[in-house]
Design a protein around this motif. Sequence first.
Motif, PDB file in Angstrom:
ATOM      1  N   ALA A   9       0.828  -1.199   0.000  1.00  0.00           N
ATOM      2  CA  ALA A   9       0.000   0.000   0.000  1.00  0.00           C
ATOM      3  C   ALA A   9       0.864   1.252   0.000  1.00  0.00           C
ATOM      4  O   ALA A   9       0.397   2.332  -0.365  1.00  0.00           O
ATOM      5  N   LYS A  10       2.110   1.127   0.404  1.00  0.00           N
ATOM      6  CA  LYS A  10       3.020   2.267   0.463  1.00  0.00           C
ATOM      7  C   LYS A  10       3.983   2.229  -0.714  1.00  0.00           C
ATOM      8  O   LYS A  10       4.371   1.165  -1.172  1.00  0.00           O
ATOM      9  N   PRO A  11       4.394   3.390  -1.216  1.00  0.00           N
ATOM     10  CA  PRO A  11       5.423   3.403  -2.254  1.00  0.00           C
ATOM     11  C   PRO A  11       6.760   2.943  -1.682  1.00  0.00           C
ATOM     12  O   PRO A  11       6.949   2.889  -0.463  1.00  0.00           O
ATOM     13  N   ALA A  12       7.691   2.616  -2.582  1.00  0.00           N
ATOM     14  CA  ALA A  12       8.977   2.078  -2.149  1.00  0.00           C
ATOM     15  C   ALA A  12       9.917   3.135  -1.611  1.00  0.00           C
ATOM     16  O   ALA A  12      10.898   2.801  -0.947  1.00  0.00           O
ATOM     17  N   ILE A  13       9.661   4.400  -1.906  1.00  0.00           N
ATOM     18  CA  ILE A  13      10.498   5.484  -1.409  1.00  0.00           C
ATOM     19  C   ILE A  13       9.625   6.497  -0.677  1.00  0.00           C
ATOM     20  O   ILE A  13       8.403   6.526  -0.851  1.00  0.00           O
ATOM     21  N   LEU A  14      10.267   7.311   0.142  1.00  0.00           N
ATOM     22  CA  LEU A  14       9.550   8.410   0.785  1.00  0.00           C
ATOM     23  C   LEU A  14      10.458   9.613   0.865  1.00  0.00           C
ATOM     24  O   LEU A  14      11.691   9.487   0.856  1.00  0.00           O
ATOM     25  N   SER A  15       9.851  10.781   0.931  1.00  0.00           N
ATOM     26  CA  SER A  15      10.603  12.035   0.958  1.00  0.00           C
ATOM     27  C   SER A  15      11.004  12.390   2.379  1.00  0.00           C
ATOM     28  O   SER A  15      10.528  11.799   3.361  1.00  0.00           O
ATOM     29  N   VAL A  16      11.869  13.390   2.492  1.00  0.00           N
ATOM     30  CA  VAL A  16      12.274  13.890   3.809  1.00  0.00           C
ATOM     31  C   VAL A  16      11.062  14.368   4.596  1.00  0.00           C
ATOM     32  O   VAL A  16      10.915  14.062   5.781  1.00  0.00           O
ATOM     33  N   SER A  17      10.170  15.115   3.956  1.00  0.00           N
ATOM     34  CA  SER A  17       8.996  15.623   4.670  1.00  0.00           C
ATOM     35  C   SER A  17       8.088  14.494   5.116  1.00  0.00           C
ATOM     36  O   SER A  17       7.522  14.545   6.228  1.00  0.00           O
ATOM     37  N   GLU A  18       7.952  13.480   4.316  1.00  0.00           N
ATOM     38  CA  GLU A  18       7.122  12.331   4.704  1.00  0.00           C
ATOM     39  C   GLU A  18       7.743  11.579   5.880  1.00  0.00           C
ATOM     40  O   GLU A  18       7.038  11.172   6.812  1.00  0.00           O
ATOM     41  N   LEU A  19       9.056  11.397   5.842  1.00  0.00           N
ATOM     42  CA  LEU A  19       9.713  10.719   6.960  1.00  0.00           C
ATOM     43  C   LEU A  19       9.594  11.544   8.227  1.00  0.00           C
ATOM     44  O   LEU A  19       9.344  10.993   9.318  1.00  0.00           O
ATOM     45  N   THR A  20       9.773  12.843   8.123  1.00  0.00           N
ATOM     46  CA  THR A  20       9.654  13.713   9.293  1.00  0.00           C
ATOM     47  C   THR A  20       8.284  13.546   9.946  1.00  0.00           C
ATOM     48  O   THR A  20       8.176  13.438  11.173  1.00  0.00           O
ATOM     49  N   ALA A  21       7.240  13.512   9.140  1.00  0.00           N
ATOM     50  CA  ALA A  21       5.892  13.348   9.671  1.00  0.00           C
ATOM     51  C   ALA A  21       5.716  11.984  10.322  1.00  0.00           C
ATOM     52  O   ALA A  21       5.100  11.870  11.391  1.00  0.00           O
ATOM     53  N   GLU A  22       6.263  10.952   9.722  1.00  0.00           N
ATOM     54  CA  GLU A  22       6.112   9.606  10.284  1.00  0.00           C
ATOM     55  C   GLU A  22       6.886   9.458  11.590  1.00  0.00           C
ATOM     56  O   GLU A  22       6.418   8.784  12.521  1.00  0.00           O
ATOM     57  N   LEU A  23       8.058  10.071  11.665  1.00  0.00           N
ATOM     58  CA  LEU A  23       8.833   9.983  12.905  1.00  0.00           C
ATOM     59  C   LEU A  23       8.124  10.687  14.061  1.00  0.00           C
ATOM     60  O   LEU A  23       8.317  10.326  15.229  1.00  0.00           O
ATOM     61  N   ALA A  24       7.294  11.670  13.747  1.00  0.00           N
ATOM     62  CA  ALA A  24       6.545  12.392  14.779  1.00  0.00           C
ATOM     63  C   ALA A  24       5.214  11.728  15.086  1.00  0.00           C
ATOM     64  O   ALA A  24       4.500  12.158  16.004  1.00  0.00           O
ATOM     65  N   GLY A  25       4.868  10.692  14.350  1.00  0.00           N
ATOM     66  CA  GLY A  25       3.584  10.034  14.524  1.00  0.00           C
ATOM     67  C   GLY A  25       3.602   8.954  15.584  1.00  0.00           C
ATOM     68  O   GLY A  25       4.602   8.745  16.289  1.00  0.00           O
ATOM     69  N   GLY A  26       2.503   8.239  15.669  1.00  0.00           N
ATOM     70  CA  GLY A  26       2.360   7.229  16.714  1.00  0.00           C
ATOM     71  C   GLY A  26       3.012   5.906  16.399  1.00  0.00           C
ATOM     72  O   GLY A  26       3.121   5.045  17.276  1.00  0.00           O
ATOM     73  N   ARG A  27       3.454   5.711  15.156  1.00  0.00           N
ATOM     74  CA  ARG A  27       4.085   4.445  14.763  1.00  0.00           C
ATOM     75  C   ARG A  27       5.326   4.744  13.919  1.00  0.00           C
ATOM     76  O   ARG A  27       5.366   4.473  12.741  1.00  0.00           O
ATOM     77  N   ALA A 135      20.170  18.630   3.896  1.00  0.00           N
ATOM     78  CA  ALA A 135      19.905  19.794   3.060  1.00  0.00           C
ATOM     79  C   ALA A 135      18.580  20.455   3.425  1.00  0.00           C
ATOM     80  O   ALA A 135      18.416  21.672   3.279  1.00  0.00           O
ATOM     81  N   ALA A 136      17.631  19.637   3.926  1.00  0.00           N
ATOM     82  CA  ALA A 136      16.333  20.159   4.333  1.00  0.00           C
ATOM     83  C   ALA A 136      16.318  20.638   5.782  1.00  0.00           C
ATOM     84  O   ALA A 136      15.267  21.025   6.299  1.00  0.00           O
ATOM     85  N   GLY A 137      17.484  20.610   6.428  1.00  0.00           N
ATOM     86  CA  GLY A 137      17.568  21.064   7.814  1.00  0.00           C
ATOM     87  C   GLY A 137      17.256  20.000   8.838  1.00  0.00           C
ATOM     88  O   GLY A 137      17.055  20.319  10.016  1.00  0.00           O
ATOM     89  N   GLY A 138      17.231  18.748   8.412  1.00  0.00           N
ATOM     90  CA  GLY A 138      16.949  17.661   9.347  1.00  0.00           C
ATOM     91  C   GLY A 138      18.043  17.510  10.387  1.00  0.00           C
ATOM     92  O   GLY A 138      19.232  17.691  10.094  1.00  0.00           O
ATOM     93  N   ALA A 139      17.637  17.170  11.593  1.00  0.00           N
ATOM     94  CA  ALA A 139      18.592  17.035  12.691  1.00  0.00           C
ATOM     95  C   ALA A 139      19.374  15.734  12.587  1.00  0.00           C
ATOM     96  O   ALA A 139      18.859  14.710  12.139  1.00  0.00           O
TER      97      ALA A 139
END
Length: 290
Positions: A9-27, A135-139
């Motif tokens: 159901a998920k694509p094989a890649i994800l963007s920096v913004s998508e990962l940032t949101a997932e890391l802040a989520g419940g799973r 490059a996106a300012g990720g920690a």
Amino acid sequence: MTVKPAKSAKPAILSVSELTAELAGGRPPVLLDVRWQLGGPDLRAAYESGHLPGAVYVDLDHELAGPAGSGGRHPLPDPEAFGAVMRRAGVSAQAPVVVYDGGQGWAAARAWWLLRWTGHGDVRVLDGGLAAWTAAGGAVTAEAVAPAEGDFKPNPGAEGGAGLLDADGAAALARAGVLLDARAGERYRGDVEPIDRVGGHIPGAVSAPTSENVGADGLFLAPDVLRERFAGLGAGGSAPVGVYCGSGVSGAHEVLALEVAGIGAALYAGSWSEWSSDPTRPVATGPTPQ
């Protein structure tokens, strides 16, 4: 000969913004840092000086490959040993996993492919890797990571997992389907061969450098652009598709690009380093498949 990749159901890649949101989520996903450079040394020291928070380092040469030999420079690791590495890294069967490397994407794709081949159904690659993240300012952090033990148990060749080819399967696919050579064009043609016994390509294979699947920013091209590229190489129709490279690393990156384009493909893991080690196997040279 060929197993179609699992449909997710998920694509094989994800963007920096998508990962940032997932890391802040419940799973949040388990993060694996697979930075690597051809010829070594390993990049553990670079990882220890700064990595995504929570990421665990995995060494491609020793943990995502078996000992070099007749099976190639990066043969598949022993499945049980690979499973132990993944469990130590906190990987569980039902937990999402995100893999990244320094930015080239080859090593991350190798880890992605291995997890898919061994039956994990929820693994993705961070598009652009650490380079895109910073490059996106990720920690990043130098803090040590001690994940809880995971429960992942490999099931190589599981139905719906990533496809695998051996040398005979690759030769057959070059005749009856589409076999893509992910190496640089000069190695495909046999103009140079800096690593393996002889230059050239598997007869019938089509030159398709994986470097052409990404833009100047290091990110994958859009799915429709990739589909058009692969269609021009003969892939994307009803014929089965396979990929090889030098040792099964950059080829995994091409399999990933094909998946982004919606095309299932199998990987010849031994690749040219295995094929060319046997002097009885045929070798083609020049710019055309034959």
